[in-house]
Enzyme design. Structure first.
Site, mmCIF file in Angstrom:
data_model
loop_
_atom_site.group_PDB
_atom_site.id
_atom_site.type_symbol
_atom_site.label_atom_id
_atom_site.label_comp_id
_atom_site.label_asym_id
_atom_site.label_seq_id
_atom_site.Cartn_x
_atom_site.Cartn_y
_atom_site.Cartn_z
ATOM 1 N N GLU A 74 0.840 -1.209 0.000
ATOM 2 C CA GLU A 74 0.000 0.000 0.000
ATOM 3 C C GLU A 74 0.873 1.255 0.000
ATOM 4 O O GLU A 74 0.589 2.222 -0.716
ATOM 5 C CB GLU A 74 -0.924 -0.015 1.219
ATOM 6 C CG GLU A 74 -1.732 1.258 1.418
ATOM 7 C CD GLU A 74 -1.751 1.696 2.866
ATOM 8 O OE1 GLU A 74 -1.367 2.856 3.150
ATOM 9 O OE2 GLU A 74 -2.147 0.880 3.732
ATOM 10 N N HIS A 75 1.930 1.242 0.799
ATOM 11 C CA HIS A 75 2.854 2.383 0.829
ATOM 12 C C HIS A 75 3.680 2.471 -0.447
ATOM 13 O O HIS A 75 3.876 3.559 -1.004
ATOM 14 C CB HIS A 75 3.803 2.251 2.024
ATOM 15 C CG HIS A 75 3.200 2.637 3.340
ATOM 16 N ND1 HIS A 75 3.724 3.626 4.128
ATOM 17 C CD2 HIS A 75 2.118 2.164 4.011
ATOM 18 C CE1 HIS A 75 3.007 3.758 5.234
ATOM 19 N NE2 HIS A 75 2.023 2.861 5.191
#
Length: 269
Positions: A74-75
């Protein structure tokens, strides 16, 4: 606005087919659900007179351990993409956008990327950046080391000093798991659902995060971040037709349908 649906079930809108058209009287809205004919991608739109328009790109992401691959991915997808190869487009957008909300979230069995704006041009600028980020990320190894985990010298100027683990998600989860309530919740779900994804910490356990490899991260993206497995969610007063045309152009054009993910089984008693 009228609560009589503009489109009926089985109606075609471009490359999409309407599968549900339902008035939501309680919130003065109409719900539409559609499928993309070629890829099977799912679109959900809540149409109303609200100028606060929101989109959310959501994926089912099922962890098989507590290495935090969903959270680190996600990051990492927001660290540059094919069309926007800047170091950190997420924060670049935040400084230049008129958005009223912008985030990325990892849940126990999903990852989603929501943003909202009251300005139509800004809304579609944000959507274009997010679409390119999730479907065409650069996923550089340096980004993985930055966001996930790496080893650093305790004293950067002394190569004989002790090594220590660093990483944005690694440090974030150290903070998260410092809460007794959080640790209790993870232990409860581990014992209640030992054979399901919910037995694992999707955010990552700092004891296990350092075992995640760069190859595992890339494989996880390939498995779960396919356009045909995405839920494209929209809310607000911008027209559905424009949303559909936009995602067709920027995400679904020329994409082949992939196999559906197997359903999550029931936990045996």
């Amino acid at each position: 606005m009228t609560l009589t649906p503009k489109y009926k079930v089985n109606a075609s809108i471009g490359d999409f087919t309407v599968t549900k058209a339902l008035p939501l009287n309680e919130i003065q809205s109409v719900l539409y659900e559609l499928r993309h004919n070629e890829t099977g991608a799912h679109v959900m739109h809540i149409a109303n007179n609200d100028p606060e328009n929101l989109f959310c790109l959501a994926f089912q992401t099922l962890p098989k351990d507590s290495k935090g691959v969903a959270h680190i991915l996600e990051h990492t997808v927001l660290c540059g993409s094919k069309k926007f190869p800047t170091k950190d487009p997420f924060f670049s957008m935040n400084r230049r956008s008129l958005n009223t909300y912008m985030n990325a979230l990892t849940g126990a069995d999903f990852t989603c990327y929501p943003a909202a704006s009251q300005v139509e041009k800004d809304f579609y600028n944000l959507l274009e950046v997010y679409l390119d980020a999730v479907f065409f990320p650069e996923l550089k190894k340096l980004s993985f080391l930055q966001e996930g985990h790496r080893l650093e010298f305790t004293d950067p100027n002394d190569k004989n000093s002790r090594l220590t683990f660093k990483g944005i998600v690694f440090n974030e989860m150290k903070g998260s798991l410092s809460s007794p309530d959080t640790r209790l919740w993870h232990k409860i779900t581990e014992l209640l659902t030992p054979n399901l994804p919910y037995a694992f910490n999707s955010g990552g356990d700092p004891k296990e995060i350092p075992f995640l490899t760069y190859e595992e991260l890339k494989n996880f993206h390939e498995t779960y971040y396919h356009p045909s497995q995405c839920l494209f969610y929209f809310y607000g007063n911008l027209p559905l037709e424009k949303h559909l045309k936009f995602i067709s152009t920027h995400a679904l054009k020329g994409v082949k349908k992939t196999s559906a993910l197997p359903p999550i089984p029931r936990q045996k008693r």
